[in-house]
Design an enzyme around this catalytic site. Structure first.
Site, PDB file in Angstrom:
ATOM      1  N   THR A 173      46.172 -91.039 -96.838  1.00 21.09           N
ATOM      2  CA  THR A 173      44.782 -91.454 -96.735  1.00 21.09           C
ATOM      3  C   THR A 173      44.413 -91.425 -95.260  1.00 21.09           C
ATOM      4  O   THR A 173      45.157 -91.928 -94.430  1.00 21.09           O
ATOM      5  CB  THR A 173      44.571 -92.845 -97.373  1.00 21.09           C
ATOM      6  OG1 THR A 173      43.302 -93.333 -96.977  1.00 21.09           O
ATOM      7  CG2 THR A 173      45.624 -93.848 -96.978  1.00 21.09           C
ATOM      8  N   GLU A 316      45.325 -96.417-101.951  1.00 23.08           N
ATOM      9  CA  GLU A 316      46.330 -97.485-101.921  1.00 23.08           C
ATOM     10  C   GLU A 316      46.439 -98.259-103.236  1.00 23.08           C
ATOM     11  O   GLU A 316      47.366 -99.039-103.421  1.00 23.08           O
ATOM     12  CB  GLU A 316      46.014 -98.487-100.796  1.00 23.08           C
ATOM     13  CG  GLU A 316      46.253 -97.952 -99.391  1.00 23.08           C
ATOM     14  CD  GLU A 316      45.035 -97.268 -98.792  1.00 23.08           C
ATOM     15  OE1 GLU A 316      44.181 -96.789 -99.569  1.00 23.08           O
ATOM     16  OE2 GLU A 316      44.935 -97.203 -97.555  1.00 23.08           O
TER      17      GLU A 316
HETATM   18  P1  AMP Z   1      39.877 -93.467-100.723  1.00 30.12           P
HETATM   19  O1  AMP Z   1      41.221 -94.046-100.576  1.00 30.12           O
HETATM   20  O2  AMP Z   1      39.646 -92.268 -99.866  1.00 30.12           O
HETATM   21  O3  AMP Z   1      39.527 -93.204-102.153  1.00 30.12           O
HETATM   22  O4  AMP Z   1      38.816 -94.544-100.188  1.00 30.12           O
HETATM   23  C1  AMP Z   1      38.768 -95.849-100.706  1.00 30.12           C
HETATM   24  C2  AMP Z   1      37.516 -96.537-100.242  1.00 30.12           C
HETATM   25  O5  AMP Z   1      36.356 -95.916-100.818  1.00 30.12           O
HETATM   26  C3  AMP Z   1      37.399 -97.968-100.674  1.00 30.12           C
HETATM   27  O6  AMP Z   1      38.148 -98.837 -99.844  1.00 30.12           O
HETATM   28  C4  AMP Z   1      35.897 -98.216-100.588  1.00 30.12           C
HETATM   29  O7  AMP Z   1      35.492 -98.484 -99.256  1.00 30.12           O
HETATM   30  C5  AMP Z   1      35.320 -96.898-100.999  1.00 30.12           C
HETATM   31  N1  AMP Z   1      34.929 -96.926-102.409  1.00 30.12           N
HETATM   32  C6  AMP Z   1      35.641 -96.521-103.463  1.00 30.12           C
HETATM   33  N2  AMP Z   1      34.949 -96.691-104.613  1.00 30.12           N
HETATM   34  C7  AMP Z   1      33.766 -97.248-104.284  1.00 30.12           C
HETATM   35  C8  AMP Z   1      32.597 -97.694-105.019  1.00 30.12           C
HETATM   36  N3  AMP Z   1      32.497 -97.566-106.338  1.00 30.12           N
HETATM   37  N4  AMP Z   1      31.579 -98.222-104.313  1.00 30.12           N
HETATM   38  C9  AMP Z   1      31.643 -98.329-102.980  1.00 30.12           C
HETATM   39  N5  AMP Z   1      32.694 -97.929-102.235  1.00 30.12           N
HETATM   40  C10 AMP Z   1      33.748 -97.408-102.870  1.00 30.12           C
END
Ligand code: AMP
Length: 529
Positions: A173, A316
């Site tokens: 990530t 994560e």
């Molecule tokens: P990733 O590991 O790249 O999928 O990023 C995870 C991050 O995406 C989370 O910690 C949130 O900040 C953001 N995120 C994921 N799902 C949502 C959602 N439904 N609404 C707002 N932010 C989200």
């Protein structure tokens, strides 16, 4: 004393065994980058994965070693997921959109032994080869190379055995600072996550489902779809290109019932639908996550009779954390109230626990009062304990993972994400949610995309500005946008300035890159500052 039930270790190869046995002929369709199409099924995927296991053994891949892929969504990629874990290896899905320095870092850090890649990414592979220290074998998915490689085997072998807590998959990530970090999933964690993912409020999977995952297999394990989909025996429809016209055509021709993607994907789909008049009559379940789904998106899908699973999660967390599960009184709620609930990030399934702590003092656990926002923490059997190769430390015992998200928890457990801890805007000692400003802004019919960032202000510390991309052919003024925002946010939250740009920078997973945007506006001066 132990209980007296059978030994049936939770290893993910059991999932493909099940799919091949119970859903043998259920199809896996791939639309390739060159426009051609192929069809395979769960029995053939298992057979090919076994062949790949033998081919990897011949290359000398040992238990626990990393087998990397750099590929879009297609059936050969799916075969590789099961082939890599089948040999006892660790599947490492690389995001091809990362920068060269990140690509160099992660492949070397993971100590990848083999890389399977799409021909479309050959230029990246050629460029990076001199910088990758551990990869011994490169196999292209296209031009018959992959088929010939596994075709030399007979598939007459067994899956590797071992402990259910052996690692099976590695995803990096890319945070906003520093090097990317690896999340090392286990067989057990992946299996528990897959079983959980089938429930109606998450993927709503059974054997009648036809799933087109737009979320790439290199982003947060495609949200676990290749595991969960096999467990339920769904029909998969893959597209190696992410083009709205291609996706809509495939959805209608293959009678797709389920799809999953980040909000920008759904936005592009809507734009194509509006431009052509096309509808998606077979779609019944839409999974949206990765960033906040705007209200109009949820409304539009719900009005079309589609169930919306607005999900929050992270690499994560494998990645499922919460989804828009229905409340007990769902049937009695009006449409607007239902949309209100779906617009938030939903509730946890069994297996995930959430809490919020004070942003300044993490020892203070905050109430679930639907008002107080704090730093969101999570724990559960598919939540990370520590990053790959990180030393064990005291936080291991604590077992609450700091998400970096800012959230409000409601009394019924509903999660409402208000920001990232790094993006929240601090004005006069109070917090302004950049996400809420953005959500409100994209509700304006002339706004294609919007991002709010904090700009230094001598009196208030920070004030928000809103950066806006207009929809093609639409006109709107800064004042009109502020008037629109004033309907849904407090007056002191209104951005001090609205800047129109042609493009907002995006990171490797398609999300807005606030870091790049802040860099772009580093020297920006507010009028009264
Ligand atoms: P990733 O590991 O790249 O999928 O990023 C995870 C991050 O995406 C989370 O910690 C949130 O900040 C953001 N995120 C994921 N799902 C949502 C959602 N439904 N609404 C707002 N932010 C989200």
């Amino acid at each position: 004393m132990l209980g007296a039930m059978q030994d049936w270790d939770l290893r993910v190869t059991r999932i493909i065994d099940h799919a091949a046995r119970e859903h043998a002929g259920r199809e896996i369709v791939t639309r390739w980058a060159d426009g051609s199409e192929t069809r395979t099924n769960w029995a053939e995927v298992r057979r090919d994965a076994l062949k790949m296991t033998q081919a990897l053994q011949k290359l000398g891949v040992k238990k626990g070693e990393r087998v990397a892929t750099m590929a879009m969504n297609h059936s050969r990629h799916l075969v590789s997921w099961y082939g890599a874990v089948g040999v006892g290896g660790v599947l490492h899905t690389i995001n091809p959109r990362l920068f060269d320095d990140q690509l160099e870092y992660i492949a070397n850090h993971a100590e990848d032994q083999v890389l399977l890649y799409d021909h479309a990414f050959a230029p990246i592979v050629e460029r990076m080869k001199p910088r990758w220290n551990t990869i011994k074998h490169y196999i292209c998915y296209d031009n018959g190379e992959f088929e010939d490689w596994i075709g030399a085997e007979d598939g007459n072998t067994e899956w590797a055995t071992g402990d259910e807590r052996d690692p099976c998959m590695l995803c990096y990530t890319s945070g906003t600072t520093g090097n990317p970090k690896g999340v090392l999933y286990e067989h057990r964690s992946t299996m528990l996550h897959a079983i959980t993912s089938l429930q109606p409020s998450i993927f709503d999977f059974d054997a009648t489902a036809v799933m087109l995952p737009v979320v790439p297999m290199f982003h947060a394990a495609a949200w676990g779809l290749p595991w969960g989909g096999a467990a339920a025996g769904v029909k998969f429809v893959f597209s190696a290109v992410n083009d709205a016209a291609v996706l809509c055509e495939l959805m209608n021709r293959e009678k797709v019932t389920h799809s999953a993607g980040v909000p920008t994907v759904w936005l592009a789909t809507f734009q194509h639908m509006d431009a052509t008049g096309i509808t998606l009559p077979t779609l019944r379940h839409a999974i949206i996550g990765g960033s906040a789904a705007p209200r109009f998106m949820i409304e539009r899908l719900m009005k079309a009779g589609v169930n919306v699973a607005h999900a929050w999660g992270m690499t994560e967390t494998s990645p499922i954390g919460t989804t828009g599960a229905k409340t007990f009184d769902w049937a009695d709620l009006g449409f607007e109230a239902q949309v209100d609930i779906k617009q938030m990030q939903g509730r946890v399934p069994f297996g995930v626990e959430l809490r919020t702590v004070d942003l300044g003092d993490p020892s203070v656990v905050l109430p679930r009062d639907g008002k107080t926002s704090g730093a969101l923490q999570v724990r559960g059997p598919w939540v990370i304990k520590r990053y790959f190769k990180a030393e064990a430390d005291t936080t291991d015992a604590e077992q609450w993972f700091d998400t970096g998200d800012v959230a409000i928890l409601h009394p019924d457990g509903t999660l409402q994400l208000t920001d990232r801890t790094k993006d929240v805007i601090k004005s006069g000692g109070e917090w302004i949610s950049s996400v809420e400003l953005e959500n409100a802004a994209v509700g304006h019919p002339a706004v294609a995309e919007a991002a709010a960032i904090g700009i230094y202000h001598p009196k208030w510390d920070e004030r928000p500005i809103l950066v806006v991309v207009k929809k093609k052919g639409e006109e709107v003024t800064a004042q009109e946008i502020r008037d629109h925002l004033a309907k849904s946010v407090a007056k002191w939250w209104l951005p001090d300035a609205v800047e129109f740009v042609d493009e907002i920078p995006h990171g490797a997973t398609g999300k807005i890159s606030k870091k790049d945007l802040r860099d772009q506006f580093r020297d920006y001066k507010l009028e009264d500052a």
